[in-house]
Design a protein around this motif. Structure first.
Motif, PDB file in Angstrom:
ATOM      1  N   ARG A 147      61.178  11.964   4.188  1.00 37.85           N
ATOM      2  CA  ARG A 147      61.214  11.153   2.970  1.00 37.85           C
ATOM      3  C   ARG A 147      60.233  11.743   1.961  1.00 37.85           C
ATOM      4  N   GLU A 148      60.587  11.702   0.675  1.00 37.52           N
ATOM      5  CA  GLU A 148      59.687  12.223  -0.354  1.00 37.52           C
ATOM      6  C   GLU A 148      58.364  11.473  -0.311  1.00 37.52           C
ATOM      7  N   LEU A 149      57.275  12.217  -0.357  1.00 37.56           N
ATOM      8  CA  LEU A 149      55.952  11.609  -0.226  1.00 37.56           C
ATOM      9  C   LEU A 149      55.504  10.980  -1.542  1.00 37.56           C
ATOM     10  N   SER A 150      54.888   9.831  -1.427  1.00 37.02           N
ATOM     11  CA  SER A 150      54.323   9.141  -2.592  1.00 37.02           C
ATOM     12  C   SER A 150      52.814   9.377  -2.624  1.00 37.02           C
ATOM     13  N   PRO A 151      52.156   9.054  -3.742  1.00 38.80           N
ATOM     14  CA  PRO A 151      50.700   9.227  -3.820  1.00 38.80           C
ATOM     15  C   PRO A 151      49.937   8.384  -2.801  1.00 38.80           C
ATOM     16  N   GLU A 152      50.598   7.396  -2.230  1.00 39.42           N
ATOM     17  CA  GLU A 152      49.923   6.542  -1.242  1.00 39.42           C
ATOM     18  C   GLU A 152      49.798   7.213   0.133  1.00 39.42           C
ATOM     19  N   ALA A 153      50.494   8.317   0.351  1.00 39.18           N
ATOM     20  CA  ALA A 153      50.412   9.023   1.637  1.00 39.18           C
ATOM     21  C   ALA A 153      48.970   9.484   1.853  1.00 39.18           C
ATOM     22  N   ASP A 154      48.392   9.145   3.015  1.00 42.60           N
ATOM     23  CA  ASP A 154      46.974   9.440   3.218  1.00 42.60           C
ATOM     24  C   ASP A 154      46.633   9.919   4.635  1.00 42.60           C
ATOM     25  N   ARG A 155      47.671  10.393   5.370  1.00 41.10           N
ATOM     26  CA  ARG A 155      47.401  10.905   6.722  1.00 41.10           C
ATOM     27  C   ARG A 155      48.088  12.259   6.898  1.00 41.10           C
ATOM     28  N   TYR A 156      47.388  13.157   7.578  1.00 40.82           N
ATOM     29  CA  TYR A 156      47.884  14.516   7.821  1.00 40.82           C
ATOM     30  C   TYR A 156      47.969  14.740   9.319  1.00 40.82           C
ATOM     31  N   SER A 157      49.119  15.230   9.784  1.00 45.01           N
ATOM     32  CA  SER A 157      49.325  15.472  11.207  1.00 45.01           C
ATOM     33  C   SER A 157      49.502  16.960  11.484  1.00 45.01           C
ATOM     34  N   PRO A 158      48.497  17.611  12.078  1.00 43.20           N
ATOM     35  CA  PRO A 158      48.658  19.029  12.424  1.00 43.20           C
ATOM     36  C   PRO A 158      49.715  19.248  13.499  1.00 43.20           C
ATOM     37  N   ILE A 159      49.941  18.247  14.341  1.00 37.14           N
ATOM     38  CA  ILE A 159      50.935  18.365  15.409  1.00 37.14           C
ATOM     39  C   ILE A 159      52.348  18.318  14.827  1.00 37.14           C
ATOM     40  N   THR A 160      52.585  17.361  13.931  1.00 38.59           N
ATOM     41  CA  THR A 160      53.902  17.234  13.308  1.00 38.59           C
ATOM     42  C   THR A 160      54.109  18.285  12.229  1.00 38.59           C
ATOM     43  N   GLY A 161      53.018  18.678  11.590  1.00 36.44           N
ATOM     44  CA  GLY A 161      53.118  19.791  10.643  1.00 36.44           C
ATOM     45  C   GLY A 161      52.959  19.435   9.190  1.00 36.44           C
ATOM     46  N   LEU A 208      43.597  22.140   7.016  1.00 35.77           N
ATOM     47  CA  LEU A 208      44.185  23.465   7.225  1.00 35.77           C
ATOM     48  C   LEU A 208      43.651  24.103   8.510  1.00 35.77           C
ATOM     49  N   LYS A 209      42.375  23.886   8.809  1.00 34.60           N
ATOM     50  CA  LYS A 209      41.813  24.374  10.066  1.00 34.60           C
ATOM     51  C   LYS A 209      42.546  23.745  11.246  1.00 34.60           C
ATOM     52  N   ALA A 210      42.847  22.455  11.148  1.00 34.13           N
ATOM     53  CA  ALA A 210      43.562  21.770  12.227  1.00 34.13           C
ATOM     54  C   ALA A 210      44.959  22.368  12.418  1.00 34.13           C
ATOM     55  N   SER A 211      45.631  22.693  11.317  1.00 32.20           N
ATOM     56  CA  SER A 211      46.957  23.308  11.428  1.00 32.20           C
ATOM     57  C   SER A 211      46.872  24.701  12.041  1.00 32.20           C
ATOM     58  N   LEU A 212      45.875  25.483  11.620  1.00 32.24           N
ATOM     59  CA  LEU A 212      45.707  26.832  12.181  1.00 32.24           C
ATOM     60  C   LEU A 212      45.371  26.770  13.661  1.00 32.24           C
ATOM     61  N   ASN A 213      44.495  25.852  14.038  1.00 29.59           N
ATOM     62  CA  ASN A 213      44.154  25.706  15.455  1.00 29.59           C
ATOM     63  C   ASN A 213      45.370  25.283  16.277  1.00 29.59           C
TER      64      ASN A 213
END
Length: 253
Positions: free
Chosen positions: A163-177, A230-235
């Protein structure tokens, strides 16, 4: 297939001494990818190659096919990036870029766009004096290395439901990407916070060329949070932390 004698542009990203005067160099090239080559006698005081084969140098090499390693027969410096070897802060950043490139690439797998990105990144780190701007360049390099290696973080659509992200999006998942929408983030236990400024910053980095990004001076907190995600995604991709990260953090203080 390489000829018996061939030339290529190259970035020198790693080296190790062997024997009394030789060195094994790990180089990254636009058309042949990552190679290990030998520079015979380069550690001798009389060697004409010595100053042309330093770490982080962008050079044009002539190489001859060898049994175990191809052999450097000639080198002409394209860009010396001298500041990357003279200033401790830049040295740590140069090592980080070189190790990231090394670990994110397979031997003899070409990626011309990644070669160009690395050259542009080293050039920016070489000339920019402001620490925060060099940190921005590193975030740009991390993000675009992920993109060019096939691991593009989701920054415009939810990494889970698309789904298109809105400005309210506030979590990042390195596992999901990438960034999750509010609905999906509630069911994903291992996420990192990402505030609106960082969200906008990463989206800007993803869209803009490096020369435009080099003029940015965002708040240090924004760059710090971008570094964390970004470090979490690289790891996640590498399944470990880069060794040079400790050196980088130590110098940064």
């Amino acid at each position: 297939m390489r000829d018996r004698l061939y030339t290529t542009e190259a970035l020198i990203i790693r080296r190790s001494d062997v024997g009394e005067a030789d060195r094994i160099l790990t180089i990254y090239t636009p058309q042949y990818g990552k190679l290990s080559v030998t520079a015979r006698g380069v550690r001798k005081m009389t060697s004409k190659l010595a100053g042309h084969l330093e770490l982080f140098i962008h050079t044009r090499l002539q190489l001859a096919k060898g049994r175990s390693f191809d052999v450097v027969t000639e080198s002409r410096v394209v860009q010396p990036f001298r500041s990357l070897r003279e200033d401790l802060s830049r040295i740590s950043q140069g090592y980080y870029v070189a190790e990231l490139l090394d670990q994110m690439t397979a031997d003899e797998s070409d990626n011309p766009a990644l070669f160009r990105l690395t050259c542009e990144t080293l050039a920016a780190l070489d000339v920019l004096d402001e620490v925060v701007r060099r940190d921005v360049i590193l975030r740009y390099y991390e993000l675009h290395t992920l993109i060019l290696s096939g691991y593009r973080p989701h920054l415009f659509h939810c990494a889970n439901c698309e789904r298109e992200l809105s400005p309210e999006a506030d979590r990042y998942s390195p596992i999901t990407g990438g960034v999750l929408c509010q609905q999906c983030s509630s069911s994903e236990p291992r996420t990192l916070p990402i505030n609106l400024n960082t969200f906008k910053f990463l989206r800007y980095l993803a869209r803009m060329p490096l020369e435009t990004v080099a003029s940015l001076a965002p708040a240090p907190a924004t760059v710090h949070e971008a570094r964390a995600v970004l470090k979490a995604s690289l790891n996640q991709v590498l399944e470990r932390e880069l060794k040079s990260t400790q050196f980088l953090n130590l110098v940064r203080g």
